[in-house]
Each structure stands twice: as structure tokens, then as C-alpha cells.
Design a protein around this motif. Structure first.
Motif, short mmCIF file in Angstrom:
data_model
loop_
_atom_site.label_atom_id
_atom_site.label_comp_id
_atom_site.label_asym_id
_atom_site.label_seq_id
_atom_site.Cartn_x
_atom_site.Cartn_y
_atom_site.Cartn_z
N GLN A 186 36.74 50.65 8.80
CA GLN A 186 36.38 52.06 8.60
C GLN A 186 35.48 52.23 7.36
O GLN A 186 34.54 53.02 7.37
CB GLN A 186 37.64 52.92 8.48
CG GLN A 186 38.33 53.03 9.84
CD GLN A 186 39.55 53.94 9.83
OE1 GLN A 186 40.22 54.07 8.80
NE2 GLN A 186 39.84 54.57 10.97
N TRP A 202 32.03 51.18 8.43
CA TRP A 202 31.44 52.26 9.24
C TRP A 202 30.93 53.39 8.34
O TRP A 202 29.80 53.87 8.50
CB TRP A 202 32.50 52.77 10.23
CG TRP A 202 32.03 53.85 11.15
CD1 TRP A 202 31.78 55.16 10.84
CD2 TRP A 202 31.74 53.72 12.55
NE1 TRP A 202 31.36 55.85 11.93
CE2 TRP A 202 31.33 54.99 13.00
CE3 TRP A 202 31.81 52.66 13.46
CZ2 TRP A 202 31.00 55.23 14.34
CZ3 TRP A 202 31.47 52.89 14.79
CH2 TRP A 202 31.07 54.16 15.22
N TYR A 205 28.64 57.02 19.67
CA TYR A 205 27.86 56.86 18.45
C TYR A 205 26.94 55.66 18.63
O TYR A 205 27.30 54.69 19.32
CB TYR A 205 28.79 56.64 17.25
CG TYR A 205 29.46 57.91 16.82
CD1 TYR A 205 28.80 58.83 15.99
CD2 TYR A 205 30.75 58.23 17.26
CE1 TYR A 205 29.42 60.02 15.61
CE2 TYR A 205 31.37 59.40 16.89
CZ TYR A 205 30.69 60.30 16.07
OH TYR A 205 31.29 61.47 15.70
N SER A 265 30.56 53.05 19.84
CA SER A 265 31.90 53.66 19.95
C SER A 265 32.22 53.90 21.42
O SER A 265 31.33 53.92 22.27
CB SER A 265 31.97 54.97 19.18
OG SER A 265 31.30 55.99 19.90
N VAL A 319 37.18 56.07 14.86
CA VAL A 319 35.96 56.30 14.10
C VAL A 319 36.31 57.28 12.98
O VAL A 319 36.93 58.31 13.23
CB VAL A 319 34.87 56.88 15.03
CG1 VAL A 319 33.73 57.51 14.24
CG2 VAL A 319 34.35 55.79 15.96
N HIS A 344 36.82 59.21 19.26
CA HIS A 344 36.17 57.90 19.49
C HIS A 344 36.93 56.76 18.81
O HIS A 344 37.45 56.94 17.72
CB HIS A 344 34.76 57.88 18.88
CG HIS A 344 33.79 58.77 19.57
ND1 HIS A 344 32.79 58.31 20.39
CD2 HIS A 344 33.68 60.13 19.57
CE1 HIS A 344 32.09 59.33 20.85
NE2 HIS A 344 32.62 60.46 20.38
N MET A 391 36.06 52.61 17.65
CA MET A 391 34.89 51.73 17.46
C MET A 391 34.76 50.78 18.63
O MET A 391 35.75 50.28 19.16
CB MET A 391 35.08 50.89 16.20
CG MET A 391 35.03 51.71 14.95
SD MET A 391 35.24 50.58 13.55
CE MET A 391 35.68 51.79 12.33
N ASP A 414 34.15 46.38 15.31
CA ASP A 414 35.46 46.15 14.72
C ASP A 414 35.63 44.64 14.44
O ASP A 414 35.96 44.21 13.32
CB ASP A 414 36.47 46.74 15.72
CG ASP A 414 37.88 46.21 15.71
OD1 ASP A 414 38.17 45.23 15.02
OD2 ASP A 414 38.71 46.80 16.44
#
Ligand code: MSP
Length: 519
Positions: A118, A121, A171, A216, A226, A232, A234, A239
Motif C-alpha cells: 500500500q 501504491w 486503476y 487493480s 487499494v 478495488h 491490487m 502486490d
């Protein structure tokens, strides 16, 4: 967050730290010989670098999210988490089975990983590299890969798997922004992708143009959410790739990151090189993080000439193989038989042949004949006497250059060549025994016998050292039988003369059974 180095600064690699990874394995099925293959090769390099004195991090683990794992859990009638817990253990069990020495085993369902993925991201979001769009296209669940319309032939993906049509909000990562920086990077770092023929494949692919990547899934719930959008999860590859950072303590532990990341080598099967050599470096550049040092792709194993598959019923289980032949025979066979990088075939017949010839006849026999002679005639107290005879020097002279050769091969992942070189030394040592005939000297020339045995012990010591990374339990048995002190088993020691600590203990049998060569 400021990292010490920016991407591209891979020169910072120092010899005293080394980070090497296997891919993380999907837990949709139990491990097989293909997954064992990658792990064994990585273990050899990790052990070897340690023996050279480097501080080594070796990461392996399991890739637990995504549609494939979710479906397998459903078919097994289990919750995804319970299913992952169960299968991941089988991969962890490979560690003692195959005598692997990872310093970390990661599971992508762990909290530390969720946090790192995360954070990664969010770095991309902060840098304007992610946008919301909608995806429509084909998805191969077994490969966990999106394919383009023109790649689908007769309703199948390029790997021959069924595909499904996916249409959903998604995404995207601005991969298209990174074509030129990637090409520049490959140009400036010609060793980034190895072997070189894989590099050419990747260059052609990137030169062909890059489209933004869907990262995603909104119809799937088995994944890392996400950040900021619970609709969503990932895409499993985003990941999964981040696992390599998680293990270094990303985003917090900047010291480990700075120390190990620039020396990182990802060893992967050839089928997943695009993820590692294109998407992953682009993602890292986009996140303004440095790149690993190298991506090395190895080939694929077939079994008796056929692709390994559940439906053909030819999946080879490493556990039963190790039970039958011993772990070192399996390690040796896989690395000696198949040039690392290329495809190769696995068969038990070929394994038995290697076990009988290289291991039992050449190595086992050498160790046995020299050491049992010393036990029989000298009660384990080898009479050491240095010699300056040309024939002795010629034989011993093999070893310093062999060490350099083996180091060079291992650093380039030419593991089969390293073993080939070591085996040549074993054969030369057996030839030396045949020529010198210690069983005659014991009656005719006891002084010369001392020299011959000293030369042989010097040779055995160095062979044991060179084999340590490849067939660790056998090599340790040899070094134990030579009474070599544990701290004298590094390459730094190999320039010193052989020095036993005390009486030689009895030799354990190295290769208990020499099995029939079935045809
Ligand atoms: N989960 C992904 C990797 C993510 S890494 C960020 C994945 N997993 S996998 O379990 O399908 O495959 C992992 C690795 O197993 C492959 O890259 C390859 O190294 C190895 N192999 C699987 N089958 C193999 C053979 N038949 N032969 C040789 N290696 C094979 O991909």
C-alpha cells in the motif's frame, strides 16, 4: 520519504552485501520440481557468496492473492486464507527438504506486506502515476495476465490457457511514460537482463511500444485493498512484485534498503521475465526508487520430454525424489545436467546416471579410497610432507585457477560450468591416485607416500570447499572427515595449506546406494 539513492544508481553495489530472490510461488498447488529448481539454484549462489564473505539476504516465499488462488480455494471448499495457510506450509517445508538457506520467507497475506504494497501504491499516486479508467479485455487466470486481442488465438492465451473477458473499472499505471527511460536504462546497464538472449527479447518488446497497465481488479475481493478505494484490490502482480521491498523493511528500514537493494538479483523463470524486467523497473522508476542490479531468467524443465502438467499426471514431487536419491543428488543433477538459463529435461534415468558417474564413481570413490587408506595404514593420522616434485605441483596448481574459474561462473550463474570444472578436478585427482599407486608406495617408498597423501589431502580439501555451496551435506561430510575446522571452510582459507585439527574421524558413506542404470 527520502531514499538514499535514486534509481539508476546501481554502481553502489558492494561486494560485502548481496541480496538474491526467488519468485514467490503461487499457492494454487503444491510445489513441484520446477519450483524446487529455482530455489536450489538461488540457494547455491547465496551459499557461495556467503563463503566468499558477503553478508547475504536470500528471500523466498509464497504469492497468495489473486483470482487463481481464490478459485483453487473455492474448489477445495475452503476459505482463501485457510487454503493459503495450508499450501504455503508445503513451500516452507522445501527449506529443510532441499537444504535451503533463505534469510526470509515471505507470505503476501502478512500484515508487513500489505503495509509495504500500500505504501508503494501511494508513492505512485503521489507522483501522478496512477489514474482510474476502465478495462475491457482478455484475462488468463492461470497466468494472472492481461492479454491483448491480437495475442489471443482460437480463444486461448499465448500459453494455451483459456481466457475470460473482463470489463470493469480499473486503476491504470502510466507504463507508456516509461518506454524511453527503460530503453535508456537497458542501454546503460547491459547486464541488467541476463542471459543476453533474454535481453534482446525484452528490448524488442519495449521498442514495440508500451500501453498503460491495468493494476487493480474490482470484481475480485481476494487481494490487498487499494488505498482509499475499497471497491478495488491490487492486481496480484503489483502486490507480488512489491514483496522484494517488503522483506527489506520498506518503507521504514532505509538502512537495509540502502545496503542491500542495489546488489539485488531477481532469479526468475523465463515465463515471468516481462514482469520483472519491464513492469517492475518501470514501477520502481515511477516511484523514484532505485532498480535492482540484475534480472536473471532461467529456462523451463520438461519431464521425460513433456511439459509437466496435472492432466498428464507427470508432475514430479521433490519430496519423493529426495527420499529416493538424497538431497545432494537432486541438487547436483538439476544444476549439472541443465545449462542454467536454458530449457532442460528431467528424468530419473538421467539423474541415476549422474549419481552413478559423477557422484558415486568419481567423487565418492576418490574420497573413499584416499581416506580409507589413511585410516587403514595411519589410524587417521595423515603423515604430512610437502613435496616440490613437478608432477605434484602440476596437480596442485589446478586449484587456484579452478577457484577463480568457479567464482567467475557462479557470478554469471553458469552453475553447470562451475560443476563441470569441479568434476574435472575430481577426475584429475583420481588419475593422480592411479598414477602414484599409494598401495605400492606403502611397501616400496614410505617417504614418497607421505608426499602423495599430502598432495591428495590438499586436493580433497579444496574440492570439499568448492562443493560446499552445491552439495552442502556431502561437502561438509568430506570436510568433517578431513578434520577441517568449521572456520577454515571459506574461500579466504583456501590459499592456506590443508591443516587437520586432530585425528581424522571415520568417514561417513557419502552416497549410500549406487542404483542401477535402468537402460
Ligand atoms: N507468483 C508468480 C511469481 C511472482 S514473483 C513476484 C509465479 N509463480 S509460479 O509459482 O507460477 O512460478 C514461480 C516460478 O517457478 C517460475 O518463475 C519458475 O521459476 C518456476 N517454475 C515453475 N514451473 C517450472 C518448470 N516447469 N520449470 C522450471 N521452472 C518452473 O509465477
Amino acid at each position: 520519504m527520502v531514499f538514499l539513492r535514486s534509481w539508476g544508481d546501481t554502481e553502489a553495489m558492494t561486494r560485502d552485501s548481496f541480496y538474491i530472490t526467488t519468485p514467490i510461488y503461487y499457492v494454487n498447488a503444491r510445489p513441484h520440481i520446477g519450483s524446487a529448481y529455482t530455489s536450489i539454484a538461488v540457494d547455491v549462489v547465496a551459499r557461495f557468496m556467503r563463503q566468499e564473505g558477503a553478508d547475504v539476504r536470500f528471500l523466498t516465499g509464497t504469492d497468495e492473492h489473486g483470482q487463481k488462488v481464490a478459485q483453487s480455494a473455492e474448489q477445495a471448499g475452503k476459505t482463501a486464507q485457510a487454503f493459503c495457510d495450508e499450501i504455503s506450509v508445503h513451500f516452507r517445508d522445501l527449506i529443510p527438504l532441499l537444504n535451503l538457506t533463505p534469510t526470509d520467507f515471505i507470505r503476501t497475506t502478512e500484515a508487513r506486506h500489505k503495509k509495504a504494497a500500500q505504501a508503494f501504491w501511494s508513492r505512485l499516486v503521489t507522483r501522478g502515476q496512477i489514474y482510474l479508467g476502465s478495462y475491457a479485455g482478455w484475462y488468463d487466470v492461470r497466468d494472472e495476465t492481461f492479454y491483448r486481442e491480437e495475442e489471443i488465438v482460437d480463444g486461448k492465451s499465448p500459453s494455451g490457457h483459456p481466457v475470460e473477458w473482463i470489463q470493469e473499472p480499473s486503476y491504470f499505471f502510466k507504463l507508456s511514460d516509461w518506454q524511453q527511460p527503460l530503453l535508456r536504462f537497458y542501454e546503460e546497464h547491459p547486464d541488467f537482463i541476463a542471459p543476453s538472449y533474454r535481453r534482446n527479447e525484452i528490448l524488442r518488446f519495449v521498442e514495440g511500444g508500451l500501453k498503460d497497465l491495468s493494476i487493480s481488479r474490482s470484481r475480485l475481493t481476494w487481494g490487498i485493498p487499494v488505498p482509499g478505494d475499497t471497491q478495488h484490490v491490487m492486481y496480484v502482480w503489483i502486490d507480488a512484485l512489491t514483496n522484494y521491498l517488503t522483506s527489506l523493511g520498506f518503507p521504514e528500514k532505509q538502512e537495509d534498503f540502502a545496503r542491500f537493494w542495489p546488489s539485488c538479483v531477481h532469479v526468475v523463470g523465463k515465463e515471468i521475465i516481462r514482469f520483472h524486467a519491464v513492469y517492475w523497473p518501470a514501477l520502481l522508476m515511477a516511484a523514484n526508487l532505485p532498480l535492482p542490479r540484475q534480472i536473471f531468467a532461467h529456462g523451463w524443465l520438461t519431464v521425460e520430454g513433456q511439459k509437466m502438467s496435472k492432466s498428464l499426471g507427470n508432475v514430479v514431487d521433490p519430496t519423493s525424489l529426495v527420499k529416493t536419491y538424497g538431497v545432494d543428488a537432486v541438487r547436483y543433477f538439476l544444476l549439472r545436467e541443465i545449462p542454467f538459463g536454458e530449457d532442460g529435461d528431467f528424468s530419473e534415468r538421467a539423474l541415476r546416471r549422474r549419481l552413478n558417474t559423477d557422484l558415486a564413481n568419481d567423487l565418492g570413490n576418490l574420497v573413499q579410497r584416499v581416506l580409507s587408506f589413511i585410516h587403514k595404514h595411519f589410524e587417521g593420522r595423515p603423515p604430512l610432507r610437502q613435496s616440490s616434485l613437478a608432477e605434484d605441483q602440476e596437480f596442485l596448481f589446478l586449484f587456484p585457477s579452478l577457484l577463480l574459474r568457479v567464482q567467475n561462473h557462479v557470478h554469471r550463474f553458469a552453475l553447470h560450468r562451475a560443476l563441470e570444472g569441479i568434476n574435472e578436478a575430481v577426475v584429475a585427482a583420481n588419475r593422480y591416485v592411479d598414477q602414484q599407486k599409494p598401495w605400492v608406495l606403502v611397501k616400496t617408498n614410505p617417504e614418497r607416500l607421505k608426499e602423495v597423501l599430502t598432495v591428495l589431502l590438499e586436493g580433497l580439501f579444496r574440492i570439499g570447499l568448492l562443493l560446499r555451496a552445491f552439495i552442502p551435506s556431502t561437502a561438509e561430510k568430506i570436510l568433517d572427515a578431513l578434520a577441517v575446522a568449521p572456520e577454515a571452510r571459506t574461500f579466504a582459507q583456501s590459499a592456506a595449506p590443508y591443516q587437520p585439527v586432530g585425528v581424522l574421524p571415520p568417514l561417513e558413506i557419502l552416497f549410500p546406494k549406487v542404483l542401477e542404470d535402468a537402460g
